[in-house]
Design a protein around this motif. Structure first.
Motif, mmCIF file in Angstrom:
data_model
loop_
_atom_site.group_PDB
_atom_site.id
_atom_site.type_symbol
_atom_site.label_atom_id
_atom_site.label_comp_id
_atom_site.label_asym_id
_atom_site.label_seq_id
_atom_site.Cartn_x
_atom_site.Cartn_y
_atom_site.Cartn_z
ATOM 1 N N ASP A 48 2.536 -1.810 1.639
ATOM 2 C CA ASP A 48 3.701 -2.584 2.069
ATOM 3 C C ASP A 48 3.317 -3.874 2.765
ATOM 4 O O ASP A 48 4.126 -4.778 2.915
ATOM 5 C CB ASP A 48 4.541 -1.763 3.057
ATOM 6 N N THR A 49 2.069 -3.917 3.246
ATOM 7 C CA THR A 49 1.655 -5.084 4.004
ATOM 8 C C THR A 49 1.670 -6.332 3.140
ATOM 9 O O THR A 49 1.899 -7.426 3.610
ATOM 10 C CB THR A 49 0.238 -4.848 4.566
ATOM 11 N N TYR A 125 6.780 -8.263 3.117
ATOM 12 C CA TYR A 125 6.224 -6.948 3.429
ATOM 13 C C TYR A 125 7.288 -5.897 3.187
ATOM 14 O O TYR A 125 8.475 -6.198 3.075
ATOM 15 C CB TYR A 125 5.733 -6.896 4.879
ATOM 16 N N THR A 191 2.958 -4.648 10.281
ATOM 17 C CA THR A 191 1.831 -5.158 9.493
ATOM 18 C C THR A 191 0.909 -5.932 10.434
ATOM 19 O O THR A 191 1.246 -6.151 11.597
ATOM 20 C CB THR A 191 2.310 -6.112 8.382
#
Lengths: 417, 224
Positions: A48-49, A125, A191
């Motif tokens: 997801d970062t 993200y 993140t």
């Protein structure tokens, strides 16, 4: 009274010991499911970062290394990308957008990243969310800095506070002649952005005007006003995030970068590099999964020991059943039914424990480790684990069941105390 | 029983019976001290064990020739068993205990109609009130009540044979008398055969026939 009810009421009559066995199964099941949740959650968090970035470009090194330093701010770049190369790549027809980033300086324990305003539009993200300022605005003035939520929280900064950037990492030389101003604080993202101080590329160039080969040039410092008038186009950057116009062009662009003749460069697909990273981390993950599987096995063995140790006291019960005409296999099934009921209850309680634990630990994990665990239904894999626990209980219980079978054949009508 | 010879696995204890016969509807008292082979004889009669030699015939069927499963089935259908004590599954209610044998004996289930009604009728007739029977687990009943519930369990669905192994030894003298009265009443009304084993010859009076175990069976013990 069915066999199931019989087993159930027999279990109920031994509430405490059975409860303990069920609880240990429940704990082990919660552990297995929890490890799996954290494992997939960690992967998802990493994935997801960086979303919507098609290619990462940096100096030629390893793809995992490039991913780690450019996206996760772990480790350092071995070399830079020259501004000419960046412009060449950004000008390719396949390229939709290109965001240069420049790393290398720090503020306290946090990294400082120079980039262009496009970063805030392009960086996404957790499935397409953009960076938003929770307080203040984005980059405006040359000496504006936008800080991540963790930076603000740990250093207690608010909008308007001055920031002095240190040269390099863990260094004592500071760019104290040119302080920055906190222009905005970003929302929490979970993140590495949370732990980053973002400034403009030009600012990175500006604070290094009087520097050469990593040290301050001797002589009078160039006044800030003069610097503001200078052309602050950087000579080199650390990495480039690229978006392509069509996904089909990714590989052509990647090949172009990797074969770029002027400079040794490397382009990687973030997803592929992540996979490579998981290949490395996979051993530790496997070990964790293995350990939690062993814990389940231990709990099941404990249950088997419980049933076995109860057999002698229950010889009478079995003799009664036999006398009433119950075939020996009914006695076997009774014991196996007990084991399966215990395991099923343990599994159900384990799932409840998992979700309870998740509800408690979720906000903390997100805040402390940036590990975002979504609360969602059990995956097919989780269900398979639960089914496996119940089946394993049935298999394990065959040992006491067969023993009971033998005993009930040998005892005949005699009831032994 | 003809020419029966049986030894327990391990060979520590054996029993030989040349000839032993019980008439249908007969009330037989087997007198024997402990160690005289009572339990072994009952195990043979009930088909829980089979002799190495000879025949055990129940209503014309040779148990030794039947498979384990069909012996279990035959026992479930035709024999009600009452032990010395602790007859009941302690965690199940008296009522559940009474109707439990019907699970293994569809024939008896058919005969008794509604199992619960019949179970309550039997226990009522045996002097255990319905609320006790259907209440808590059997372990909360007194020993005397437990033995009566055991009779109800043996009698439900009217099996043709009732086997009782010292059913009164856990009761005091007056309770023994009451218990036997009830047992005879129920066995009589069902027309069943009763085989009762006891070491106590004072109970023998009302039986049709009294057989000392040592007259029909020879015990064999391995030298220690």
């Amino acid at each position: 009274m069915s066999l199931f009810q019989l087993a159930l009421s027999s279990l109920r009559s031994r509430g405490l010991t059975v409860g303990l066995a069920v609880f240990s199964i429940a704990l082990s099941v919660a552990l297995v499911l929890g490890v799996e949740k954290i494992r997939t959650g960690a992967r998802a968090s990493f994935a997801d970062t960086i979303s919507n970035t098609d290619l990462l470009v940096g100096a030629r090194s390893g793809s995992v290394q490039l991913l780690l330093y450019s996206v996760f701010r772990i480790g350092n770049a071995t070399n830079n990308v020259s501004w000419e190369s960046y412009q060449d790549i950004a000008a390719r027809p396949e390229v939709d957008w290109a965001v240069p980033i420049s790393l290398g300086d720090s503020h306290r324990q946090f990294r400082v990243m120079g980039t262009t305003p496009a970063y805030f539009e392009r960086y996404q993200y957790r499935g397409g969310r953009s960076l938003q300022a929770a307080d203040g605005g984005l980059l405006g003035d040359l000496f504006d800095a936008v800080i991540g939520a963790d930076v603000a929280a740990q250093l207690g900064y608010s909008v308007g506070d001055p920031i002095v950037v240190a040269h390099g990492l863990a260094s004592f030389t500071e760019h104290d002649d040119m302080p920055f101003r906190v222009a905005g604080i970003l929302e929490k993202t979970g993140t590495p952005v949370d732990r980053t101080v973002i400034v403009s590329l030009e600012a990175i160039e500006a604070i290094h005007v009087d520097w050469q080969s990593g040290a301050r040039r001797t002589g009078a410092a160039t006044p800030v006003e003069a610097i503001r008038q200078m052309d602050l186009q950087p000579e080199a950057i650390t990495a480039v995030m690229l978006g392509v116009k069509s996904k089909l062009k990714i590989f052509a662009l990647q090949r172009f970068v990797n074969e770029y003749p002027e400079e040794p460069l490397l382009a990687v697909l973030p997803g592929v590099a992540l996979q490579e990273l998981w290949g490395i981390v996979g051993v530790a993950e496997t070990a964790l999964v293995g350990v939690s599987a062993l814990v389940v096995a231990t709990a099941l063995l404990g249950m088997m020991a419980l049933i076995l140790s109860g057999l002698n006291e229950r010889r009478r019960e079995m003799a009664i059943l036999r006398a009433m005409g119950a075939p020996p296999r009914t006695i076997m099934s009774l014991l196996m039914a007990e084991a399966v009921i215990m395991a099923a209850m343990g599994a159900a309680i384990g799932v409840a424990l998992l979700y309870a634990g998740l509800a408690v630990a979720r906000p903390w994990l997100d805040a402390a480790y940036g590990l975002y665990l979504p609360v969602e239904g059990l995956s097919a894999r989780d269900l398979a684990v639960l089914a496996a626990v119940v089946v394993a209980a049935a298999i394990v219980s065959a040992v006491p069941a067969i023993r009971a079978y033998r005993m009930s054949l040998a005892d005949g009508m005699m009831i032994r105390m | 029983m003809h020419d029966v010879d049986f030894t327990w696995p391990g060979g520590a204890f054996g029993l030989a019976i040349d000839q032993f016969h019980v008439e249908q509807g007969e009330k037989l008292f087997l007198l024997g001290a402990s160690g005289s082979g009572k339990s072994t004889l009952l195990s043979l009669i009930c088909g829980i064990v089979t002799p190495q030699r000879g025949k055990v015939l129940i209503a014309g069927r040779d148990l030794a020739a039947e498979s384990g499963a069909s012996r279990d089935r035959l026992r479930a259908e035709s024999i009600g068993i009452i032990f010395q004590m602790f007859n009941l599954l302690p965690y199940a209610s008296g009522l559940d205990n009474i109707i439990l044998p019907l699970r293994f004996a569809p024939g008896r289930r058919r005969r008794c109609g509604d199992a619960r009604t019949e179970a309550l009728r039997l226990s009522e007739a045996l002097g255990v009130p319905a609320e006790l029977v259907s209440g808590g687990p059997a372990a909360t009943l007194s020993v005397g009540q437990q033995q009566r519930v055991a009779v109800a369990r043996a009698m439900i669905g009217r099996p043709p044979i009732i086997v009782a192994d010292e059913p009164t030894s856990a009761l005091d003298a007056s309770a023994q008398e009451d218990f036997l009265n009830l047992l005879f009443e129920q066995v009589g009304s069902a027309g069943a055969t009763l085989i009762m084993v006891s070491h106590d010859d004072r109970l023998a009076g009302r039986f049709d026939r009294v057989v000392p175990l040592k007259d029909i069976a020879r015990v064999r013990r391995a030298a220690p």
